[in-house]
Write a protein that holds these residues in place. Structure first.
Motif, short mmCIF file in Angstrom:
data_model
loop_
_atom_site.label_atom_id
_atom_site.label_comp_id
_atom_site.label_asym_id
_atom_site.label_seq_id
_atom_site.Cartn_x
_atom_site.Cartn_y
_atom_site.Cartn_z
N ILE A 1 0.86 -1.19 0.00
CA ILE A 1 0.00 0.00 0.00
C ILE A 1 0.89 1.23 0.00
CG2 ILE A 1 -1.76 1.29 1.25
CD1 ILE A 1 -2.62 -1.39 2.50
N SER A 2 0.64 2.14 -0.92
CA SER A 2 1.36 3.39 -1.00
C SER A 2 0.36 4.48 -1.38
CB SER A 2 2.47 3.30 -2.04
OG SER A 2 3.14 4.54 -2.12
N GLY A 3 0.03 5.34 -0.41
CA GLY A 3 -0.98 6.36 -0.66
C GLY A 3 -2.33 5.70 -0.87
N CYS B 1 -4.83 6.41 2.77
CA CYS B 1 -5.05 7.85 2.87
C CYS B 1 -4.13 8.56 1.90
CB CYS B 1 -4.85 8.35 4.30
SG CYS B 1 -3.22 8.05 4.95
N THR B 2 -4.51 9.76 1.52
CA THR B 2 -3.75 10.48 0.51
C THR B 2 -2.53 11.19 1.11
OG1 THR B 2 -5.22 12.37 0.79
CG2 THR B 2 -5.71 10.85 -1.00
N ASN B 3 -2.62 11.61 2.35
CA ASN B 3 -1.53 12.39 2.96
C ASN B 3 -0.72 11.59 3.97
OD1 ASN B 3 -2.38 14.67 1.53
ND2 ASN B 3 -3.87 15.19 3.08
N CYS B 4 -0.72 10.30 3.89
CA CYS B 4 0.02 9.47 4.84
C CYS B 4 1.51 9.49 4.50
CB CYS B 4 -0.46 8.01 4.78
SG CYS B 4 -2.15 7.81 5.32
#
Length: 152
Positions: free
Chosen positions: A7-9, A69-72
């Motif tokens: 998982i990335s973004g 999440c987008t800002n993780c």
């Protein structure tokens, strides 16, 4: 054999445990048309989805319920270890400062003029009895005369 999930973004990449043959992906989220070993889901919205891959008679299925999440920000093990070590050092420093200053304050308070010597304990006189509960003495029996037991 297990799936490998990365998982990335908001991008989720799933690797099928099947290593050979023509791989067919199935998914409840989208129509999977990929024939590769890796299946990529772009803009995944954290909704649960069933994913499966098969090659010939080998079939593997998986229930994917991942939070994205987008800002993780991803932290590696070294960064997490550094954060924990710094937290422990700061906490230890605060404990040492509190101990040092409380020890110093206690020492100053006990050296005052009103402090008593630490040798043997001084004997105190017995406490003054409460006049409401004085024992009956000779000559004062008339005060308690009304408290005699009565016969029926």
């Amino acid at each position: 054999q297990e799936f490998l999930v990365e998982i990335s973004g908001t991008t989720v990449t799933i690797t099928c445990p099947v290593t050979e043959g023509n791989i067919v992906w199935t998914s409840t989220l989208l129509e999977a048309s990929s024939r590769e070993r890796k299946y990529v889901i772009e803009n995944y919205d954290s909704s649960p989805v069933y994913v499966g891959c098969s090659s010939g008679d080998q079939k593997h299925k998986m229930y994917l319920n991942a939070r994205v999440c987008t800002n993780c920000e991803e932290l590696d093990a070294l960064a997490v270890t550094g954060i924990i070590a710094a937290d422990l050092l700061i906490t230890l420093g605060v404990l040492i400062l509190v101990y040092y200053f409380s020890k110093d304050r206690k020492g100053k308070a006990s050296t005052g003029a009103g402090s008593r010597p630490r040798g043997q304990k001084m004997q105190h006189p017995p406490p003054v009895p409460n006049p409401d509960y004085e024992p009956i003495r000779k000559g004062q029996r008339e005060v308690y005369a009304g408290l005699e037991p009565r016969g029926f």
